[in-house]
Design a protein around this motif. Structure first.
Motif, PDB file in Angstrom:
ATOM      1  N   ARG A   2      -8.037  17.754   6.040  1.00  0.00           N
ATOM      2  CA  ARG A   2      -6.895  16.972   4.950  1.00  0.00           C
ATOM      3  C   ARG A   2      -5.674  17.998   5.471  1.00  0.00           C
ATOM      4  NH1 ARG A   2      -6.571  13.224   0.720  1.00  0.00           N
ATOM      5  NH2 ARG A   2      -4.189  13.232   1.557  1.00  0.00           N
ATOM      6  N   HIS A   5      -2.429  16.137   6.064  1.00  0.00           N
ATOM      7  CA  HIS A   5      -1.425  16.365   4.731  1.00  0.00           C
ATOM      8  C   HIS A   5       0.105  16.832   4.223  1.00  0.00           C
ATOM      9  CE1 HIS A   5      -0.942  14.491   0.986  1.00  0.00           C
ATOM     10  NE2 HIS A   5      -0.813  15.948   0.207  1.00  0.00           N
ATOM     11  N   LYS A   8       5.173  15.891   8.258  1.00  0.00           N
ATOM     12  CA  LYS A   8       5.439  14.737   8.520  1.00  0.00           C
ATOM     13  C   LYS A   8       6.832  14.569   9.084  1.00  0.00           C
ATOM     14  CE  LYS A   8       5.246  14.363   3.355  1.00  0.00           C
ATOM     15  NZ  LYS A   8       4.622  14.012   3.497  1.00  0.00           N
ATOM     16  N   ALA A  38      -3.461   9.079   9.161  1.00  0.00           N
ATOM     17  CA  ALA A  38      -3.829   8.157   7.689  1.00  0.00           C
ATOM     18  C   ALA A  38      -2.797   6.536   8.160  1.00  0.00           C
ATOM     19  CB  ALA A  38      -2.986   8.411   6.641  1.00  0.00           C
ATOM     20  N   LEU A  40      -2.232   3.705   6.959  1.00  0.00           N
ATOM     21  CA  LEU A  40      -1.535   3.028   5.629  1.00  0.00           C
ATOM     22  C   LEU A  40      -0.332   3.825   5.353  1.00  0.00           C
ATOM     23  CD1 LEU A  40      -3.770   2.849   2.956  1.00  0.00           C
ATOM     24  CD2 LEU A  40      -2.710   1.180   4.952  1.00  0.00           C
ATOM     25  N   LYS A  41       0.265   5.196   5.902  1.00  0.00           N
ATOM     26  CA  LYS A  41       1.391   6.056   5.964  1.00  0.00           C
ATOM     27  C   LYS A  41       1.949   5.493   6.943  1.00  0.00           C
ATOM     28  CE  LYS A  41      -0.373   8.885   2.322  1.00  0.00           C
ATOM     29  NZ  LYS A  41      -0.753  10.129   2.363  1.00  0.00           N
ATOM     30  N   THR A  42       0.838   4.604   8.711  1.00  0.00           N
ATOM     31  CA  THR A  42       1.782   5.105   9.908  1.00  0.00           C
ATOM     32  C   THR A  42       2.781   3.808   9.819  1.00  0.00           C
ATOM     33  OG1 THR A  42       0.020   6.268  10.573  1.00  0.00           O
ATOM     34  CG2 THR A  42       1.502   5.503  12.134  1.00  0.00           C
ATOM     35  N   PHE A  43       4.177   3.591  10.230  1.00  0.00           N
ATOM     36  CA  PHE A  43       4.512   2.893  10.129  1.00  0.00           C
ATOM     37  C   PHE A  43       5.284   2.916  11.011  1.00  0.00           C
ATOM     38  CE2 PHE A  43       8.568   0.182  10.036  1.00  0.00           C
ATOM     39  CZ  PHE A  43       8.474  -0.644   9.331  1.00  0.00           C
TER      40      PHE A  43
END
Length: 64
Positions: A2, A5, A8, A38, A40-43
């Protein structure tokens, strides 16, 4: 692992195609290190509304 983590980043581009190329380059850098993004965290998409990122308010008009 991780390690990323908390790592950003926000990338802006004129097209969805350009954003996909950026994400592909990020993968080529982190994959050999045994890391991954991740899903679900990549837009990837248009910013229609403003959003908060690291204490900044980001909108179509700019950063406040």
């Amino acid at each position: 692992m991780r390690l990323l983590h908390g790592w950003k980043h926000v990338f802006f581009a004129k097209s969805c195609y350009q954003l996909r190329r950026i994400i592909k380059k990020v993968y080529t850098i982190i994959k050999p290190l045994g890391l991954k993004l991740a899903p679900l965290k990549t837009f990837i998409g248009k910013v229609k509304k403003s959003f908060s990122f690291l204490g900044y308010q980001i909108s179509h008009d700019g950063i406040e």
